[in-house]
Structure formats: C-alpha cells, structure tokens
Write a protein that holds these residues in place. Sequence first.
Motif, mmCIF file in Angstrom:
data_model
loop_
_atom_site.group_PDB
_atom_site.id
_atom_site.type_symbol
_atom_site.label_atom_id
_atom_site.label_comp_id
_atom_site.label_asym_id
_atom_site.label_seq_id
_atom_site.Cartn_x
_atom_site.Cartn_y
_atom_site.Cartn_z
ATOM 1 N N ALA A 1 8.440 12.330 2.587
ATOM 2 C CA ALA A 1 8.802 11.023 2.033
ATOM 3 C C ALA A 1 7.549 10.167 1.929
ATOM 4 C CB ALA A 1 9.841 10.324 2.900
ATOM 5 N N THR A 2 7.483 9.400 0.862
ATOM 6 C CA THR A 2 6.392 8.449 0.664
ATOM 7 C C THR A 2 6.983 7.116 0.238
ATOM 8 O OG1 THR A 2 6.092 9.088 -1.654
ATOM 9 C CG2 THR A 2 4.716 10.214 -0.024
ATOM 10 N N LEU A 3 6.284 6.058 0.567
ATOM 11 C CA LEU A 3 6.676 4.710 0.195
ATOM 12 C C LEU A 3 5.448 4.004 -0.347
ATOM 13 C CD1 LEU A 3 8.691 2.294 0.219
ATOM 14 C CD2 LEU A 3 7.944 1.862 2.578
ATOM 15 N N VAL A 4 5.565 3.445 -1.544
ATOM 16 C CA VAL A 4 4.479 2.671 -2.141
ATOM 17 C C VAL A 4 5.000 1.263 -2.353
ATOM 18 C CG1 VAL A 4 2.910 2.426 -4.100
ATOM 19 C CG2 VAL A 4 3.511 4.718 -3.257
ATOM 20 N N ILE A 5 4.285 0.273 -1.782
ATOM 21 C CA ILE A 5 4.677 -1.125 -1.884
ATOM 22 C C ILE A 5 3.575 -1.871 -2.625
ATOM 23 C CG2 ILE A 5 5.304 -3.214 -0.622
ATOM 24 C CD1 ILE A 5 6.042 -1.337 1.764
ATOM 25 N N GLN A 6 3.946 -2.495 -3.733
ATOM 26 C CA GLN A 6 3.000 -3.275 -4.533
ATOM 27 C C GLN A 6 2.815 -4.661 -3.914
ATOM 28 O OE1 GLN A 6 1.395 -1.812 -7.074
ATOM 29 N NE2 GLN A 6 2.579 0.025 -6.601
ATOM 30 N N PRO A 7 1.724 -5.373 -4.238
ATOM 31 C CA PRO A 7 1.500 -6.718 -3.694
ATOM 32 C C PRO A 7 2.623 -7.713 -4.020
ATOM 33 C CG PRO A 7 -0.515 -5.890 -4.690
ATOM 34 C CD PRO A 7 0.581 -4.907 -5.026
ATOM 35 N N GLU B 1 -1.234 -2.370 11.771
ATOM 36 C CA GLU B 1 -2.150 -2.138 10.650
ATOM 37 C C GLU B 1 -1.935 -0.775 9.990
ATOM 38 O OE1 GLU B 1 -6.937 -1.775 9.935
ATOM 39 O OE2 GLU B 1 -6.214 -3.188 11.457
ATOM 40 N N ASN B 2 -1.593 0.236 10.793
ATOM 41 C CA ASN B 2 -1.476 1.589 10.256
ATOM 42 C C ASN B 2 -0.106 2.224 10.405
ATOM 43 O OD1 ASN B 2 -4.211 1.844 9.355
ATOM 44 N ND2 ASN B 2 -4.795 1.947 11.506
ATOM 45 N N THR B 3 0.891 1.480 10.890
ATOM 46 C CA THR B 3 2.240 2.029 11.025
ATOM 47 C C THR B 3 3.264 1.062 10.453
ATOM 48 O OG1 THR B 3 2.641 1.079 13.225
ATOM 49 C CG2 THR B 3 1.620 3.284 13.132
ATOM 50 N N LEU B 4 4.368 1.608 9.991
ATOM 51 C CA LEU B 4 5.456 0.823 9.434
ATOM 52 C C LEU B 4 6.761 1.501 9.831
ATOM 53 C CD1 LEU B 4 6.551 -1.403 7.502
ATOM 54 C CD2 LEU B 4 6.237 0.244 5.633
ATOM 55 N N SER B 5 7.691 0.734 10.388
ATOM 56 C CA SER B 5 9.012 1.249 10.741
ATOM 57 C C SER B 5 10.058 0.382 10.073
ATOM 58 C CB SER B 5 9.221 1.222 12.257
ATOM 59 O OG SER B 5 8.323 2.089 12.898
ATOM 60 N N MET C 1 13.129 4.971 9.515
ATOM 61 C CA MET C 1 11.965 5.584 8.874
ATOM 62 C C MET C 1 10.698 5.082 9.550
ATOM 63 S SD MET C 1 13.064 5.323 4.849
ATOM 64 C CE MET C 1 13.467 3.579 4.890
ATOM 65 N N ASP C 2 9.816 6.000 9.905
ATOM 66 C CA ASP C 2 8.506 5.669 10.465
ATOM 67 C C ASP C 2 7.451 6.221 9.531
ATOM 68 O OD1 ASP C 2 9.583 4.479 12.805
ATOM 69 O OD2 ASP C 2 9.803 6.463 13.726
ATOM 70 N N PHE C 3 6.484 5.376 9.191
ATOM 71 C CA PHE C 3 5.433 5.736 8.247
ATOM 72 C C PHE C 3 4.058 5.496 8.858
ATOM 73 C CE2 PHE C 3 9.038 4.326 5.705
ATOM 74 C CZ PHE C 3 9.113 5.270 4.692
ATOM 75 N N GLU C 4 3.093 6.250 8.345
ATOM 76 C CA GLU C 4 1.681 6.001 8.627
ATOM 77 C C GLU C 4 1.006 5.660 7.308
ATOM 78 O OE1 GLU C 4 0.325 9.641 10.429
ATOM 79 O OE2 GLU C 4 0.850 8.924 12.443
ATOM 80 N N ARG C 5 0.033 4.743 7.364
ATOM 81 C CA ARG C 5 -0.667 4.340 6.149
ATOM 82 C C ARG C 5 -1.407 5.539 5.569
ATOM 83 N NH1 ARG C 5 -1.425 -0.533 3.934
ATOM 84 N NH2 ARG C 5 -0.857 -1.706 5.816
ATOM 85 N N GLY D 1 0.819 -1.202 0.000
ATOM 86 C CA GLY D 1 0.000 0.000 0.000
ATOM 87 C C GLY D 1 0.855 1.253 0.000
ATOM 88 N N SER D 2 0.229 2.366 0.300
ATOM 89 C CA SER D 2 0.891 3.673 0.291
ATOM 90 C C SER D 2 1.111 4.140 1.722
ATOM 91 C CB SER D 2 0.046 4.696 -0.464
ATOM 92 O OG SER D 2 -0.093 4.307 -1.811
ATOM 93 N N TRP D 3 2.292 4.702 1.954
ATOM 94 C CA TRP D 3 2.696 5.140 3.281
ATOM 95 C C TRP D 3 3.272 6.549 3.216
ATOM 96 C CZ3 TRP D 3 1.797 1.793 7.293
ATOM 97 C CH2 TRP D 3 1.560 0.456 6.959
#
Length: 155
Positions: A69-75, A124-128, A150-154, A40-42
Amino acid sequence: MRALARILGLTLLLICLQACGDDEGDSLTGTGISISDIQGSWNAIRVEFDIAGSGASLAIDVIQAGGSATLVIQPNGRFTLTITQMGESPEVTTGQMSVDEDLLVIEFDDSPGESEFFGVRSTENTLSINGPAEFDLDNDGMDDPARVEMDFERA
C-alpha cells in the motif's frame, strides 16, 4: 450492530466538536498536526482491517499477507491511496483530506459531500491513520463494515 453504534457515536461526537470549535473556515491546520506535516509519499508497513462480532474476531493485515500500500498526499490535501492485495489488482482510492483538531477529515471522491473522520498520528517519518472502512473480511465477495489501522513510513 456494535460497529454501527460506534460509528454513530463517533459521528455525533465529531459533530459536537465541530459545532463547538472556532469558525475560521476550511483550514488545513489542526491543533497538533497539519497537512504540510504529512504531505508527501508514504509506504505502508501495516494495513489491518478488522471486525469483531458474535464472539469471533476477523482481522487481515494486507502487508503481512504479501500485499502493499502507498499513500501520496499533495500540499493541498488531495490524496491517492493504493492498496494491492497479493494476487489482486490494485484498489485506488482518491479524495480530499483536511485536519480538524487532531482528526483527519476525508471526503472520498466516490462519496462527494460526505466526510469520514479518522484518527491520525505523525512524526517526521511515520504516519498512522485509523478509522471506519469497508473490506471483504470473510472472503464472500461482499464488503463488510470494518475498522482500518494503517502505519506508514515516509518514502
């Protein structure tokens, strides 16, 4: 020198872990996290590059300094990471990621055949994500060996 020793030690540890692991092929699933959990997108809330050496520590948080910064991860594990420092053009990094045990294994498109290993935590809504990086910490126009957190939120 200390950073090089850490990277070498981590690499040797990861080689041992991979050699001792099961041989089920290139799975996108680890023991505690999978690509489907983090696809998904972060949006980044922290992107901190740091290095310590000769008694001094340098650290830069791109987000705190007005960047983004943004991170997009495909399936399938393909990803695009875009980091924009304030007043500069975006830096886009692409590649393929998979999960081995609880480590994120990344093969960057600009270094085919070479994998880097990163720590990863997710809800579910965070990624580090944290691990080795290169960044111009002392603003001399040359990238320095560094560590990134890096810390991200969905999105």
